[in-house]
Write a protein that holds these residues in place. Structure first.
Motif, mmCIF file in Angstrom:
data_model
loop_
_atom_site.group_PDB
_atom_site.id
_atom_site.type_symbol
_atom_site.label_atom_id
_atom_site.label_comp_id
_atom_site.label_asym_id
_atom_site.label_seq_id
_atom_site.Cartn_x
_atom_site.Cartn_y
_atom_site.Cartn_z
ATOM 1 N N GLY A 210 0.806 -1.209 0.000
ATOM 2 C CA GLY A 210 0.000 0.000 0.000
ATOM 3 C C GLY A 210 0.837 1.256 0.000
ATOM 4 N N GLY A 211 0.163 2.398 0.244
ATOM 5 C CA GLY A 211 0.839 3.682 0.157
ATOM 6 C C GLY A 211 2.021 3.801 1.092
ATOM 7 N N LEU A 212 1.826 3.517 2.378
ATOM 8 C CA LEU A 212 2.925 3.569 3.345
ATOM 9 C C LEU A 212 3.800 2.324 3.266
ATOM 10 C CD1 LEU A 212 1.399 4.923 6.687
ATOM 11 C CD2 LEU A 212 3.355 5.866 5.465
ATOM 12 N N GLY A 213 3.158 1.164 3.249
ATOM 13 C CA GLY A 213 3.901 -0.074 3.328
ATOM 14 C C GLY A 213 4.848 -0.307 2.176
ATOM 15 N N SER A 214 4.492 0.169 0.986
ATOM 16 C CA SER A 214 5.368 -0.038 -0.170
ATOM 17 C C SER A 214 6.681 0.717 -0.025
ATOM 18 C CB SER A 214 4.657 0.379 -1.453
ATOM 19 O OG SER A 214 4.251 1.737 -1.390
ATOM 20 N N TYR A 215 6.646 1.869 0.648
ATOM 21 C CA TYR A 215 7.905 2.583 0.904
ATOM 22 C C TYR A 215 8.664 1.947 2.051
ATOM 23 C CZ TYR A 215 6.499 5.964 -2.520
ATOM 24 O OH TYR A 215 6.136 6.547 -3.710
ATOM 25 N N ALA A 216 7.961 1.484 3.082
ATOM 26 C CA ALA A 216 8.631 0.774 4.168
ATOM 27 C C ALA A 216 9.340 -0.470 3.646
ATOM 28 C CB ALA A 216 7.618 0.405 5.249
ATOM 29 N N THR A 217 8.702 -1.175 2.729
ATOM 30 C CA THR A 217 9.320 -2.362 2.145
ATOM 31 C C THR A 217 10.604 -1.989 1.413
ATOM 32 O OG1 THR A 217 7.167 -3.460 1.915
ATOM 33 C CG2 THR A 217 8.969 -4.282 0.536
ATOM 34 N N GLN A 218 10.565 -0.919 0.638
ATOM 35 C CA GLN A 218 11.769 -0.489 -0.084
ATOM 36 C C GLN A 218 12.866 -0.049 0.885
ATOM 37 O OE1 GLN A 218 11.232 1.788 -3.922
ATOM 38 N NE2 GLN A 218 9.132 1.995 -3.120
ATOM 39 N N PHE A 219 12.513 0.692 1.936
ATOM 40 C CA PHE A 219 13.517 1.121 2.915
ATOM 41 C C PHE A 219 14.153 -0.075 3.616
ATOM 42 C CE2 PHE A 219 11.147 5.330 3.174
ATOM 43 C CZ PHE A 219 12.128 6.024 2.492
ATOM 44 N N ALA A 220 13.344 -1.071 3.962
ATOM 45 C CA ALA A 220 13.890 -2.251 4.615
ATOM 46 C C ALA A 220 14.881 -2.965 3.699
ATOM 47 C CB ALA A 220 12.759 -3.203 5.019
ATOM 48 N N LEU A 221 14.493 -3.167 2.449
ATOM 49 C CA LEU A 221 15.381 -3.853 1.506
ATOM 50 C C LEU A 221 16.652 -3.053 1.256
ATOM 51 C CD1 LEU A 221 12.633 -5.047 -0.985
ATOM 52 C CD2 LEU A 221 14.072 -6.539 0.413
ATOM 53 N N ASN A 222 16.523 -1.740 1.096
ATOM 54 C CA ASN A 222 17.693 -0.892 0.853
ATOM 55 C C ASN A 222 18.620 -0.832 2.047
ATOM 56 O OD1 ASN A 222 17.143 -0.197 -1.733
ATOM 57 N ND2 ASN A 222 16.952 1.994 -1.383
ATOM 58 N N GLY A 223 18.043 -0.929 3.256
ATOM 59 C CA GLY A 223 18.822 -0.746 4.476
ATOM 60 C C GLY A 223 19.387 -2.014 5.054
ATOM 61 N N GLY A 224 19.309 -3.111 4.324
ATOM 62 C CA GLY A 224 19.897 -4.358 4.808
ATOM 63 C C GLY A 224 19.035 -5.093 5.806
ATOM 64 N N ALA A 225 17.771 -4.730 5.917
ATOM 65 C CA ALA A 225 16.849 -5.442 6.793
ATOM 66 C C ALA A 225 16.085 -6.498 5.995
ATOM 67 C CB ALA A 225 15.883 -4.465 7.453
ATOM 68 N N THR A 226 15.355 -7.340 6.692
ATOM 69 C CA THR A 226 14.541 -8.363 6.059
ATOM 70 C C THR A 226 13.072 -8.037 6.294
ATOM 71 O OG1 THR A 226 16.227 -10.057 6.413
ATOM 72 C CG2 THR A 226 13.978 -10.821 5.972
ATOM 73 N N PRO A 227 12.341 -7.619 5.251
ATOM 74 C CA PRO A 227 10.921 -7.347 5.445
ATOM 75 C C PRO A 227 10.100 -8.633 5.415
ATOM 76 C CG PRO A 227 11.538 -6.877 3.183
ATOM 77 C CD PRO A 227 12.801 -7.291 3.892
ATOM 78 N N VAL A 228 9.144 -8.718 6.332
ATOM 79 C CA VAL A 228 8.101 -9.732 6.276
ATOM 80 C C VAL A 228 6.832 -8.983 5.891
ATOM 81 C CG1 VAL A 228 6.823 -11.506 7.510
ATOM 82 C CG2 VAL A 228 9.241 -11.109 8.052
ATOM 83 N N CYS A 229 6.377 -9.192 4.675
ATOM 84 C CA CYS A 229 5.324 -8.366 4.087
ATOM 85 C C CYS A 229 3.961 -9.011 4.292
ATOM 86 C CB CYS A 229 5.585 -8.181 2.592
ATOM 87 S SG CYS A 229 7.113 -7.307 2.226
ATOM 88 N N VAL A 230 3.072 -8.297 4.962
ATOM 89 C CA VAL A 230 1.709 -8.772 5.157
ATOM 90 C C VAL A 230 0.814 -8.079 4.135
ATOM 91 C CG1 VAL A 230 -0.193 -9.093 6.774
ATOM 92 C CG2 VAL A 230 2.168 -9.052 7.612
ATOM 93 N N VAL A 231 0.103 -8.867 3.349
ATOM 94 C CA VAL A 231 -0.765 -8.335 2.295
ATOM 95 C C VAL A 231 -2.113 -9.053 2.381
ATOM 96 C CG1 VAL A 231 1.155 -7.721 0.771
ATOM 97 C CG2 VAL A 231 0.132 -10.009 0.630
ATOM 98 N N SER A 232 -3.048 -8.649 1.524
ATOM 99 C CA SER A 232 -4.394 -9.208 1.588
ATOM 100 C C SER A 232 -4.812 -9.932 0.317
ATOM 101 C CB SER A 232 -5.406 -8.108 1.900
ATOM 102 O OG SER A 232 -5.364 -7.094 0.907
#
Length: 445
Positions: free
Chosen positions: A235-257
């Motif tokens: 979504g609007g916020l989550g899609s940027y959080a996902t990109q920041f996590a990937l760029n920053g060396g973190a591992t995103p666990v993405c919850v979607v519907s």
């Protein structure tokens, strides 16, 4: 006629001429009306229709004051605060305008029986007020939505703590869903040269909000190696959080519907995905009772995906529906960082899992100028990409807001204001060609 000359000059690239063109005395803006705030009384939230409450009106051009800029808006975007404004929840925004109007004679300009909404823009500076030195007519800009007075000491370490901090276009008038917009000069940032007007307009609010919430020391202070649970990851916020996590060396666990939204997360590079509908998570057994067994089931699923790790950070924005689960699944000593609460503002959680496991809840709201600037710089450098999925003309802003209200969208929904069509505004074609697949990954989904 005056607006037509402005549009022609911008499209022709004759930006130096803008300072000599007359500013129109009126312009078209998307508004809500003070005499309609009761139009949805007694209707359930889901039945309140932004297409009825959002109007495109001809409104007077506001007086330009010191430290301000008037911007010709080429494109804007829909945020959830525009949905709240359009359905008059949790309250109508005219109370914000009245309170702001009482603070000074110049602020009184904002207290009108109409509210020009919108908290994003990409466009060109038309005029600047006295004391503005960093920007001039003809500059191509985007705007972040922090309106702050900075006359109080509390705002000088972090402008978001200023007692006169407001969200432009939501708590102030003359917002970005319009042909012209009034902003403070310290809201302006350079437009990314490789993006079209509609692409450049779409990240502002959500990109800056996600940056502060997840990356900044004022938020979760994410570090390399962190596991980050992201609700609404496409979504609007989550899609940027996902990109920041990937760029920053973190591992995103993405919850979607849905599987469609899961595919968007895979396009961004995420691998660990939970489709909450397919796996039938029901965190509430009835309207008043949460089901801790579902929290435990979610926690077990996260550990299964991560190889045994609980989330260091939970990126929270749905609010009431998910907050109990978020507090439960965060690791011992972990952080739940929260904003928005789009499913409800009253959160319930079991405090034992917070206090006995030394977890933290951090409230996060938009971003200060520095954080917004850094988030925009990442866009400009091609490290973070717009998540624009669809675009509407100004006349159909009500439909665009309706889509967001009904969650019938992906990423961000854009609105063309002065731009006559999509695809205009690019000045760095070489960079655009390099990142075109990433720029377009939300389109047509």
């Amino acid at each position: 006629m005056g607006m037509r000359k402005i549009i022609d000059a911008i499209i022709a690239g004759d930006l130096a001429a803008l300072g000599s063109l007359p500013v129109p005395t009126t312009y078209r803006g998307v508004t809500v009306h003070a005499d309609e705030v009761d139009m949805f009384t007694d209707l359930p939230t889901a039945d309140k229709d932004p297409r009825r409450s959002l109007h495109v009106d001809e409104v007077p051009t506001p007086e330009l004051a010191a430290g301000e800029a008037l911007v010709a808006v080429m494109a804007s975007a829909i945020n959830y605060n525009t949905v709240w404004t359009s359905i008059f929840e949790p309250m109508d925004t005219f109370g914000f305008l009245r309170r702001y109007g009482r603070t000074s004679p110049l602020a009184k300009r904002h207290d009108q029986p109409y509210h020009v909404v919108g908290s994003d823009l990409a466009g060109v500076v038309l005029r600047t007020g006295p004391g503005v030195n960093a920007w001039k007519p003809g500059d191509q800009v985007v705007a972040h939505c922090l309106n702050v007075e900075l006359e109080h000491p509390d705002g000088h370490n972090d402008t978001m703590l200023d007692p006169e901090q407001r969200i432009w276009g939501f708590e102030t008038n003359f917002g970005g869903l319009a042909e012209l917009a009034l902003v403070k000069s310290n809201q302006l940032m350079p437009k990314p040269a490789h993006l079209t007007w509609e692409e450049a307009a779409s990240p502002g609010l959500v990109n800056s909000t996600a940056y502060r919430q997840l990356v900044s020391t004022n938020g979760a202070d994410m570090k390399q190696g962190d596991t980050v649970l992201i609700w609404g990851a496409s979504g609007g916020l989550g899609s940027y959080a996902t990109q920041f996590a990937l760029n920053g060396g973190a591992t995103p666990v993405c919850v979607v519907s849905s599987e469609r939204k899961a595919e968007i997360c895979r396009r961004m590079g995420a691998e660990l995905i939970i489709d909450r509908n397919a796996e039938d998570y029901r965190f509430w057994s009835d309207e008043h009772t949460q089901d801790p067994q579902e929290w435990k089931r979610l926690g077990a699923r996260i550990r299964e995906l991560t190889g045994g790790d609980d989330p260091d950070i939970v990126f929270e924005h749905p609010g009431r529906e998910t907050f109990g689960a978020s507090v439960f699944v965060a690791r011992r000593g972990g952080t739940i960082v929260t904003c928005a609460s789009t499913s409800g503002f009253t959160h319930q959680y079991d405090n034992r899992y917070l206090w006995m496991n030394l977890k933290r809840i951090v409230g996060s709201h938009f971003a200060n100028y520095r954080e917004a600037w850094e988030a925009n710089r990442l866009i400009a450098r091609g490290r973070i990409h717009p998540t624009l999925s669809s675009v509407y003309p100004l006349e159909q802003t009500g439909q665009a807001a309706y889509d967001v209200h009904r969650n019938a969208h992906q990423g961000k929904v854009g609105v063309l204001c002065l731009a006559p069509e999509e695809g205009l505004g690019v000045t760095d074609h070489q960079m655009r060609e390099r990142y075109l697949p990433q720029i377009n990954r939300f389109r047509g989904v």
